[in-house]
Design a protein around this motif. Structure first.
Motif, short mmCIF file in Angstrom:
data_model
loop_
_atom_site.label_atom_id
_atom_site.label_comp_id
_atom_site.label_asym_id
_atom_site.label_seq_id
_atom_site.Cartn_x
_atom_site.Cartn_y
_atom_site.Cartn_z
N LEU A 214 40.97 61.43 9.25
CA LEU A 214 41.71 61.01 10.27
C LEU A 214 41.03 60.36 11.55
CD1 LEU A 214 44.99 63.39 11.05
CD2 LEU A 214 44.73 61.26 9.36
N ASP A 215 41.34 59.27 11.98
CA ASP A 215 40.49 58.81 13.20
C ASP A 215 40.90 59.37 14.48
OD1 ASP A 215 38.83 56.52 14.48
OD2 ASP A 215 40.86 55.60 15.02
N GLU A 216 40.40 60.67 14.76
CA GLU A 216 40.89 61.42 15.96
C GLU A 216 40.40 61.17 17.34
OE1 GLU A 216 43.70 63.21 15.72
OE2 GLU A 216 43.55 64.81 14.01
N ASN A 217 39.33 60.52 17.22
CA ASN A 217 38.68 60.36 18.74
C ASN A 217 38.80 58.82 19.21
OD1 ASN A 217 37.66 62.75 18.34
ND2 ASN A 217 35.95 62.09 16.71
N GLY A 218 39.77 58.23 19.02
CA GLY A 218 40.12 56.87 19.54
C GLY A 218 41.37 56.97 20.46
N ARG A 219 41.69 55.74 20.54
CA ARG A 219 43.00 55.40 21.44
C ARG A 219 44.22 56.00 20.46
NH1 ARG A 219 43.08 50.88 24.71
NH2 ARG A 219 44.96 51.77 25.18
N VAL B 63 44.24 57.02 9.41
CA VAL B 63 43.15 57.40 8.62
C VAL B 63 41.93 56.37 9.25
CG1 VAL B 63 41.71 57.59 6.45
CG2 VAL B 63 44.16 58.23 6.57
N LYS B 64 40.68 56.93 9.45
CA LYS B 64 39.47 56.18 9.79
C LYS B 64 39.41 54.83 9.12
CE LYS B 64 36.26 59.45 11.68
NZ LYS B 64 35.27 60.55 11.16
N LYS B 65 39.32 53.71 9.89
CA LYS B 65 39.44 52.35 9.15
C LYS B 65 38.26 52.26 8.36
CE LYS B 65 37.99 49.82 13.18
NZ LYS B 65 37.68 51.03 14.22
#
Ligand SMILES: [Fe+2]
Ligand SMILES: [Fe+2]
Length: 260
Positions: free
Chosen positions: A228-233, A209-211
């Protein structure tokens, strides 16, 4: 024979990791059979029918689930109806749709896979320990290789399951916490064990999940909707387990991580 168990696939980025790496891992590590926990594949909660078939198409032989099993109820019901290779925890009450274990074949070797859900800080289902007793009895001589995905929150319940099943199954691995633990080993009676095999998906969020959202919960006690933190590493967490296919005893277990 060599088994690959992949930790909870989370969201689109988790599915992309599977699409991009699963075939290569299977080839490089000479994998005969692959189990993937897919309870978070659809935006973190449950799995859709199309995503299930996608993951199976990328090379998963069977999908296991957990506390989010029925988040996409209509899709799960259809998958069970179609007898797709997907399991729900075996210790749901009798009469629940789907199956909690199944016997598959790889290179002519029967492999039983079971999925059970822990009870500490999770839904109060039937006893997962007794559920495993019943499954092992039902399997009997049908399969020497028995693999268990124990989806549970606390380390003590998972370690307890490892010891409880030592010598009676080939491997017990934990899922659900999304954090890969470093305690993999073969227990004295031949069961490969690890408390949690981690997560496949966003690397820089908090369990996927996005921090910012989770930090706000802890720091400000404000509860925003999960995203969700979908755009990072991204990352892929798994274990490779080597099993003697004749007697079902584990010989080796090792962690495998890929960062993208
Ligand atoms: Fe879970
Ligand atoms: Fe999960």
């Amino acid at each position: 024979m060599r088994i690959l168990a992949v930790g909870d696939v989370v969201g689109t980025s988790g599915c992309i990791m599977m699409r991009d790496f699963l075939r290569t891992i299977k080839k490089e590590k000479q994998i005969d059979f692959c189990v993937v926990n897919a309870e978070n594949a659809s935006n973190g909660k449950g799995i859709t029918r199309s995503l299930a078939y996608e993951l199976l198409d990328y090379g998963a032989d069977v999908l296991t689930m957990g506390n989010h099993t029925f988040s996409k109820l209509a899709d799960m019901s259809k998958l069970f109806e179609e007898n797709a290779n997907i399991l729900r925890p075996a210790n749901y009450p009798p009469g629940t749709m789907g199956v909690g274990y199944k016997i598959f074949h790889a290179n002519g070797v029967p492999i039983a896979v079971a999925n059970v859900l822990g009870r500490v800080y999770l839904a109060q289902l039937d006893c997962p320990f007794r559920a495993m007793d019943a499954i092992i009895e039902e399997i009997g001589t049908q399969a020497a290789v028995i693999l268990v995905d124990f989806h549970a929150e606390v380390t003590s319940e998972k370690v307890a399951m490892g010891w409880y099943l030592d010598g009676r199954v080939s491997a017990v691995w934990g899922t659900h916490t999304h954090v890969l633990t470093a305690d993999e080993r073969v227990l004295p009676n031949g069961t490969a064990y690890i408390t949690d095999i981690g997560m496949t998906g966003p690397r820089n969020g908090i369990l996927g999940v996005k921090k910012e959202i989770i930090l706000k919960r802890f720091v400000q006690a404000q509860h925003d909707k999960f995203e969700l933190d979908e755009n990072g590493r991204t990352q892929l967490n798994a274990v490779v387990i080597e099993v003697d296919e004749l007697n079902g005893k584990a010989k080796k277990i090792e962690r495998l991580t890929i960062f993208e």
